[in-house]
Design a protein around this motif. Structure first.
Motif, PDB file in Angstrom:
ATOM      1  N   SER A   1      -5.737  17.443   7.922  1.00 34.46           N
ATOM      2  CA  SER A   1      -6.471  16.793   6.832  1.00 34.46           C
ATOM      3  C   SER A   1      -7.072  15.463   7.267  1.00 34.46           C
ATOM      4  N   PHE A   2      -6.617  14.919   8.396  1.00 38.27           N
ATOM      5  CA  PHE A   2      -7.198  13.679   8.917  1.00 38.27           C
ATOM      6  C   PHE A   2      -8.636  13.899   9.353  1.00 38.27           C
TER       7      PHE A   2
ATOM      8  N   SER B   1      10.230   1.934  -1.004  1.00 44.45           N
ATOM      9  CA  SER B   1       9.375   2.096   0.177  1.00 44.45           C
ATOM     10  C   SER B   1      10.176   2.563   1.389  1.00 44.45           C
TER      11      SER B   1
ATOM     12  N   ARG C   1      -6.390   6.293  12.365  1.00 42.62           N
ATOM     13  CA  ARG C   1      -7.688   5.598  12.350  1.00 42.62           C
ATOM     14  C   ARG C   1      -7.663   4.429  13.330  1.00 42.62           C
TER      15      ARG C   1
ATOM     16  N   CYS D   1       7.589   3.206   7.777  1.00 45.86           N
ATOM     17  CA  CYS D   1       6.350   2.454   7.948  1.00 45.86           C
ATOM     18  C   CYS D   1       6.666   1.010   8.312  1.00 45.86           C
TER      19      CYS D   1
ATOM     20  N   THR E   1       4.139   8.225   4.960  1.00 41.21           N
ATOM     21  CA  THR E   1       3.331   9.066   4.079  1.00 41.21           C
ATOM     22  C   THR E   1       2.108   9.570   4.835  1.00 41.21           C
ATOM     23  N   GLU E   2       1.431  10.514   4.236  1.00 44.44           N
ATOM     24  CA  GLU E   2       0.185  11.010   4.833  1.00 44.44           C
ATOM     25  C   GLU E   2      -0.814   9.865   4.976  1.00 44.44           C
ATOM     26  N   ARG E   3      -0.876   9.005   3.969  1.00 42.67           N
ATOM     27  CA  ARG E   3      -1.797   7.869   3.994  1.00 42.67           C
ATOM     28  C   ARG E   3      -1.472   6.932   5.164  1.00 42.67           C
ATOM     29  N   ALA E   4      -0.178   6.666   5.377  1.00 40.09           N
ATOM     30  CA  ALA E   4       0.227   5.786   6.471  1.00 40.09           C
ATOM     31  C   ALA E   4      -0.088   6.425   7.829  1.00 40.09           C
TER      32      ALA E   4
ATOM     33  N   HIS F   1      -2.460   8.575   8.464  1.00 41.48           N
ATOM     34  CA  HIS F   1      -3.913   8.526   8.647  1.00 41.48           C
ATOM     35  C   HIS F   1      -4.372   7.116   9.025  1.00 41.48           C
ATOM     36  N   ALA F   2      -3.750   6.080   8.450  1.00 47.48           N
ATOM     37  CA  ALA F   2      -4.113   4.703   8.807  1.00 47.48           C
ATOM     38  C   ALA F   2      -3.797   4.433  10.275  1.00 47.48           C
TER      39      ALA F   2
ATOM     40  N   TRP G   1      -0.997  17.423   7.698  1.00 43.10           N
ATOM     41  CA  TRP G   1      -1.492  16.053   7.588  1.00 43.10           C
ATOM     42  C   TRP G   1      -2.471  15.745   8.715  1.00 43.10           C
TER      43      TRP G   1
END
Length: 176
Positions: free
Chosen positions: A65-66, A132, A147, A20, A138-141, A143-144, A62
């Motif tokens: 799931s987005f 880190s 987006r 990331c 990660t999945e969160r990263a 998805h960010a 992933w």
């Protein structure tokens, strides 16, 4: 036009390790700070992800799931040859230049993470920064990032549609 599918790959196929931007920036900033990494200031440092490579089918999960546009297509798994043909048709697909020469997805880093590198990260950067770098993308990263990507594309598309409507109504002069 997007491929709307996911390539069929051998079980356990993994992609390159991710890092990331936030983790990389934090690590670089810590090199200039008074923390444990400051002793490296002025020296060459190889900064690389120490994450385990992400399995391609987990990446597919992933993406699904987005949500839209991946969930709406269901990202069906298709033969690699078919997926490559679809990717070739879509000149904007960023992965195409990587796979065009070999007509196959590249294989990266089959050896795994060197435990000594993880220890070195802890020694240089301390626990928080090393964690880190070891975590990777990660999945969160992901998805960010998606987006940001899709909001930019959506905004540009909406701008073009709005401008076309204004031109059609003669409220805005068309450019030559």
């Amino acid at each position: 036009q997007q491929t709307g599918a996911f390539p069929e790959l051998p079980v356990g196929a993994r992609m390159i390790r991710g890092l990331c931007a936030e983790a990389a920036a934090t690590a670089l900033a810590s090199l200039a700070s008074s923390g444990p990494a400051s002793k490296m200031c002025g020296k060459a440092v190889r900064l690389a992800s120490a994450a385990q490579p992400l399995e391609m089918m987990r990446l597919r999960e992933w993406l699904l799931s987005f949500g839209h546009p991946f969930k709406s297509s269901g990202l069906p798994v298709v033969r690699l040859e078919e997926w490559l043909a679809r990717a070739q048709e879509d000149a904007a697909l960023s992965v195409w230049p990587v796979v065009a020469a070999g007509r196959a997805l590249p294989s990266f880093d089959e050896a795994g993470v060197d435990p000594e590198y993880c220890i070195l990260l802890h020694d240089i950067f301390g626990e928080e920064v090393a964690a880190s770098l070891i975590e990777g993308v990660t999945e969160r990263a992901l998805h960010a990032m998606l987006r940001f990507l899709y909001s930019d594309v959506t905004a540009r598309s909406a701008w073009r549609r709005g401008r076309a409507l204004l031109r059609a109504s003669c409220l805005v002069a068309s450019s030559a």
